[in-house]
Write an enzyme that holds these catalytic residues in place. Structure first.
Site, mmCIF file in Angstrom:
data_model
loop_
_atom_site.group_PDB
_atom_site.id
_atom_site.type_symbol
_atom_site.label_atom_id
_atom_site.label_comp_id
_atom_site.label_asym_id
_atom_site.label_seq_id
_atom_site.Cartn_x
_atom_site.Cartn_y
_atom_site.Cartn_z
ATOM 1 N N GLU B 79 0.817 -1.221 0.000
ATOM 2 C CA GLU B 79 0.000 0.000 0.000
ATOM 3 C C GLU B 79 0.846 1.265 0.000
ATOM 4 O O GLU B 79 0.317 2.373 0.137
ATOM 5 C CB GLU B 79 -0.954 -0.017 1.201
ATOM 6 C CG GLU B 79 -1.949 -1.171 1.151
ATOM 7 C CD GLU B 79 -3.013 -1.116 2.234
ATOM 8 O OE1 GLU B 79 -2.904 -0.272 3.143
ATOM 9 O OE2 GLU B 79 -3.954 -1.923 2.171
ATOM 10 N N ARG B 129 1.974 2.410 4.553
ATOM 11 C CA ARG B 129 1.554 3.229 3.409
ATOM 12 C C ARG B 129 2.607 4.221 2.960
ATOM 13 O O ARG B 129 2.440 4.834 1.902
ATOM 14 C CB ARG B 129 0.230 3.934 3.724
ATOM 15 C CG ARG B 129 -0.845 2.956 4.077
ATOM 16 C CD ARG B 129 -2.248 3.484 4.118
ATOM 17 N NE ARG B 129 -3.098 2.341 4.408
ATOM 18 C CZ ARG B 129 -3.410 1.924 5.640
ATOM 19 N NH1 ARG B 129 -2.995 2.596 6.700
ATOM 20 N NH2 ARG B 129 -4.128 0.845 5.830
ATOM 21 N N THR B 179 0.569 2.588 10.573
ATOM 22 C CA THR B 179 0.485 2.051 9.211
ATOM 23 C C THR B 179 0.531 3.152 8.164
ATOM 24 O O THR B 179 0.568 2.863 6.973
ATOM 25 C CB THR B 179 -0.812 1.238 9.022
ATOM 26 O OG1 THR B 179 -1.935 2.064 9.346
ATOM 27 C CG2 THR B 179 -0.819 -0.004 9.894
ATOM 28 N N GLY B 195 -5.547 0.799 15.233
ATOM 29 C CA GLY B 195 -6.107 -0.007 16.314
ATOM 30 C C GLY B 195 -7.482 0.417 16.801
ATOM 31 O O GLY B 195 -7.925 -0.024 17.857
ATOM 32 N N ASN B 264 -12.989 5.553 13.451
ATOM 33 C CA ASN B 264 -14.286 5.268 14.074
ATOM 34 C C ASN B 264 -14.147 5.018 15.576
ATOM 35 O O ASN B 264 -13.069 4.691 16.062
ATOM 36 C CB ASN B 264 -14.919 4.035 13.431
ATOM 37 C CG ASN B 264 -14.053 2.801 13.574
ATOM 38 O OD1 ASN B 264 -13.073 2.656 12.860
ATOM 39 N ND2 ASN B 264 -14.395 1.924 14.516
ATOM 40 N N ASP B 307 -19.012 2.460 11.067
ATOM 41 C CA ASP B 307 -17.581 2.221 10.827
ATOM 42 C C ASP B 307 -17.014 3.143 9.748
ATOM 43 O O ASP B 307 -16.158 2.739 8.965
ATOM 44 C CB ASP B 307 -17.343 0.757 10.425
ATOM 45 C CG ASP B 307 -15.908 0.308 10.689
ATOM 46 O OD1 ASP B 307 -15.142 1.089 11.283
ATOM 47 O OD2 ASP B 307 -15.557 -0.805 10.293
ATOM 48 N N ASN B 393 -12.272 5.207 1.082
ATOM 49 C CA ASN B 393 -11.644 4.709 2.300
ATOM 50 C C ASN B 393 -10.321 5.434 2.463
ATOM 51 O O ASN B 393 -10.266 6.635 2.244
ATOM 52 C CB ASN B 393 -11.504 3.183 2.219
ATOM 53 C CG ASN B 393 -11.453 2.514 3.572
ATOM 54 O OD1 ASN B 393 -10.522 2.729 4.331
ATOM 55 N ND2 ASN B 393 -12.455 1.730 3.909
ATOM 56 N N TRP B 394 -9.270 4.716 2.767
ATOM 57 C CA TRP B 394 -7.992 5.392 3.021
ATOM 58 C C TRP B 394 -7.287 5.815 1.742
ATOM 59 O O TRP B 394 -6.421 6.696 1.779
ATOM 60 C CB TRP B 394 -7.069 4.478 3.828
ATOM 61 C CG TRP B 394 -6.693 3.236 3.093
ATOM 62 C CD1 TRP B 394 -7.309 2.021 3.163
ATOM 63 C CD2 TRP B 394 -5.642 3.096 2.138
ATOM 64 N NE1 TRP B 394 -6.710 1.139 2.305
ATOM 65 C CE2 TRP B 394 -5.675 1.772 1.662
ATOM 66 C CE3 TRP B 394 -4.671 3.958 1.628
ATOM 67 C CZ2 TRP B 394 -4.793 1.296 0.711
ATOM 68 C CZ3 TRP B 394 -3.781 3.477 0.676
ATOM 69 C CH2 TRP B 394 -3.843 2.158 0.229
#
Lengths: 213, 541
Positions: B79, B129, B179, B195, B264, B307, B393-394
């Protein structure tokens, strides 16, 4: 809890199941009941009715039906016999758990589940695993080809046709392309009686693949 | 036989300063002035993921061809968006091994291997990432919550700081990790923690770039007595509130604010156990970069039951807003809404759906979303769009100052049945990212990936490029008005950034789960992207 009397008329049960399936397919009931709930009702009633009769299937008779009257080998394959077009049923009797769900398991949740296999024969559209979806393409010269979808992306499609031949096309070379979410398998509701269904299920459940050393 | 080290030194002598010397913060702030380099995760601190390189254009993009491939030894998702500094490319072999490559050949200069602690349990993949650089030092956060400084020339460790676990959650230690790519601001390196689904108390930390000493910490879940704690129920629920940070932030030098998206709340599907808005989950926070003090926040999804992490890269742009120049923040959120905020004050300016979204009816005068009655988690399940994996998303979006358009990679036609107290159920097929290509049996009605171009001034959609499968790939734009992206289908492609016209594509044999970047060496523009477990570089033939 199943309330069907144990000596209920077999034909009545078959007709009742068929009526419910027709109701479902025709969308007669609309009052807030979801299609999933309806299918669950049909599943339960059909299974309940069949179970109530306590029919015992015979795998040998089932195999004969599978390879004969049922013409199942026209689409399915068991071990080394039959077409590769439909799902290979060589291990359909092996329970594979439900972790993957219907969208993941190549054979859906029916694998290893007698009630699920009954439903798959009586109402094949009730649950079509993603990996069992069909595809219909029309080439630019008008040729129509159908098959079991293996993959498609923005530019290409790969499938196995009804002759068990692997086919691939660029979508730009096609006049039409459609993923079919209905099953190409015919319903056996009118083709087999309850005993024959029980025999076939018994045979399918016996198919667990080669024994492990 | 030629020796690789000899080749490397020969390359250095021929091509000038190959090593990452002297990447000052001033250079980072002015990254657009040296488009041959890619100095941060997003290319610049503004998060735009836009390259000023112009060699590749809509007219010649069809002539792109492969220059090199570098195969990672890792089988984890790749990623990472790489950095490039003066001809050296820095990338990460998942989870946390840094590799320096010759950006023209893909040949390795050095490898910094790192083995995370065995009890590291990051959610959703052992991934990384990206990296950051300042001076001659590369910075990497690890999945076991270390921040490591590495000499950019040699690959040797400079320092290794273990990020302290919040005292409230010692039992969640294995869930903390990094990450995302760190963000360098002045003399500090800023990172958050993953986490959020694991009962953590989220934070954003700054560390001294020279020493690795912690400079400040901002908790994304406020403690009793701190503003925002009243948005949690009485008791200890705040201690394990979640609010992870797992995508890179941005920085505005004019206001000295650094912006970060917060994830979230933990226990997403049990919202009744955490009555309140649950600040600062699903928010963007604007922090003083020197002190970590909160200046403003905006919460995209109060009391999240879906979420919908706000784990997107903040995109800072200067645009015309209602006839006047305005410094804004563009945010395409996982909840399906594209926001325009005033980045100095956090003022809500607009919010419009960029995919089908049925959970809100609009916004009140303060910019708070108004939920549609019943479109919340219920015991019997409620159909909600977008899906819990999100409208996006990310994976990072892009803003092009050249076209003035905001480009969002997302999912359409994807929803879930949201059950109270249970995991929600997809209505279509909404797969997670994977390394390998996966068979696609999906119909459009069951969800597809799409890149959509919007005019942020009006919210008007200018064009879209639809994919056959969903996507976990980011978007890169260039001053040549070319857009690069990809998806789960494994195609890496170039579109005309003004029209969406397909210019070029190549199948790479693995899913593209990263954002592409661009750089140049000796006047040749490259575009690099990770797919499957490999890194691919393309240039014009």
């Amino acid at each position: 809890m199943c309330k069907v009397p144990s000596q209920v008329n077999q034909d009545w049960l078959r007709v009742s199941s068929l009526v419910l399936i027709l109701i479902l397919k025709g969308g007669i009931l609309t009052g807030g009941m979801s299609i999933t709930v309806l299918r669950t009702c049909i599943f339960a009633l059909t299974a309940c009715a069949l179970g109530a009769q306590q029919l015992t299937g015979d795998p040998a008779r089932g195999q004969a039906l599978f390879e004969g009257k049922g013409e199942c080998l026209m689409c399915h394959r068991v071990n080394d016999k039959g077409s590769r077009y439909g799902p290979d049923l060589s291990t359909i009797g092996a329970s594979r758990g439900r972790g993957g769900g219907p969208n993941i398991s190549p054979t859906g949740t029916a694998a290893g589940d007698p009630k699920g296999l009954e439903l798959a024969m009586l109402d094949p559209d009730a649950e079509v695993a993603l990996a069992n979806r069909s595809v219909r393409v029309v080439t630019k010269d008008g040729t129509v080809i159908t098959g079991r979808l293996l993959n498609h992306d923005n530019f290409s499609v790969q499938f196995i046709d009804t002759q068990s031949k692997l086919r691939a096309f660029m979508k730009s070379d096609l006049k039409e392309f459609a993923v079919l979410t209905k099953s190409p398998m015919p319903s056996y509701q009118d083709k087999l009686n309850a005993q024959e269904v029980a025999d076939l299920v018994s045979y399918l459940i016996s198919l667990k693949g080669p024994s492990k050393p | 036989m030629r020796h690789p080290l000899l080749l490397a030194s020969l390359s250095a002598s021929l091509w000038g300063p190959l090593y990452g010397q002297g990447v000052t913060f001033d250079r980072i702030l002015n990254a657009d002035k040296e488009p041959q380099n890619w100095l941060t995760y997003s290319g610049a601190v503004n998060g735009q993921r836009h390259s000023e390189l112009k060699q590749i254009t809509p007219a010649n993009a069809k002539n792109l061809e492969l220059q090199w491939v570098w195969q990672s030894k890792s089988l984890e998702k790749y990623e990472t968006t790489s950095l490039v500094v003066d001809g050296v490319l820095y990338t990460v072999e998942a989870p946390d091994t840094v590799v320096a490559l010759d950006a023209t050949t893909g040949k390795t200069f050095w490898t910094f291997p790192y083995t995370p602690a065995a009890d590291a349990r990051p959610c959703c993949g052992r991934v990384n990432r990206g990296l950051a650089i300042l001076g001659d030092t590369i910075f990497m956060g690890t999945i076991d919550a270390h921040l490591i400084a590495i000499d950019a020339a040699t690959g040797k460790q400079v320092w290794n700081t273990e990020i302290p676990t919040p005292a409230e959650t010692p039992e969640a230690k294995g869930r903390y990790g990094v990450t995302h790519a760190p963000l360098v601001v002045k003399d500090k390196v800023i990172v958050g923690t993953t986490g959020g689904d694991g009962g953590i108390r989220g934070y954003i930390d700054a560390y001294d770039a020279k020493t690795g000493k912690q400079a400040w910490r901002f908790y994304t879940i406020p403690a009793p007595g701190e503003p925002g704690n009243e948005s949690w129920p009485p008791g200890d629920r705040w201690k394990t509130g979640g609010g992870a940070v797992w995508q890179a932030g941005a920085y505005d030098p004019e206001s000295n604010l650094t912006f970060w998206g917060i994830g979230n709340p933990s226990g997403t599907h049990n919202p009744d156990q955490r009555v309140g808005d649950n600040l600062y989950t699903d928010s963007v926070v604007a922090l003083d970069a020197d002190t970590g003090k909160l200046k403003w926040y905006y919460q995209f999804t109060p009391h999240d039951d879906m979420d919908w992490d706000s784990t997107q890269v903040p995109v800072l742009a200067d645009i015309e807003w209602q006839g006047k120049p305005r410094k804004v923040m563009l945010w395409a959120n996982r909840n399906g809404i594209m926001y325009v905020l005033d980045r100095a004050s956090g003022q809500f300016l607009s919010g419009k759906a960029f995919v089908q979204a049925n959970w809100l009816s609009g916004f009140d005068e303060k910019g708070r979303p108004m939920r549609v009655p019943g479109k919340v988690a219920t015991p019997e399940g409620s159909f909600i769009m977008p899906t819990m994996l999100g409208a996006t998303n990310w994976y990072p979006p892009s803003f092009s100052p050249s076209t003035g358009l905001f480009y969002i990679p997302g999912w359409e036609n994807a929803g879930v049945i949201n059950y109270l107290g249970k995991t929600s159920k997809d209505t279509g097929v909404t797969p997670m990212a994977d390394v390998k290509l996966a068979p696609n049996y999906r119909t459009d009605a069951e969800g597809f990936g799409v890149v959509r171009a919007f005019d942020p001034k009006t919210g008007e959609k200018k064009w879209e490029y639809k994919m056959g499968d969903t996507t976990w790939a980011g978007v890169l734009t260039t001053a040549g008005d070319v857009l690069f992206s990809g998806g789960r289908e494994g195609y890496f492609y170039a579109l005309n950034a003004r029209t969406g016209e397909m210019l070029w594509k190549v199948p790479l044999g693995g899913q593209i789960n990263s954002g592409a970047m661009s750089y140049s060496v000796n006047g040749k523009q490259y575009v690099a992207v990770a797919a499957g477990t490999s890194l691919f570089a393309f240039a014009l033939r």
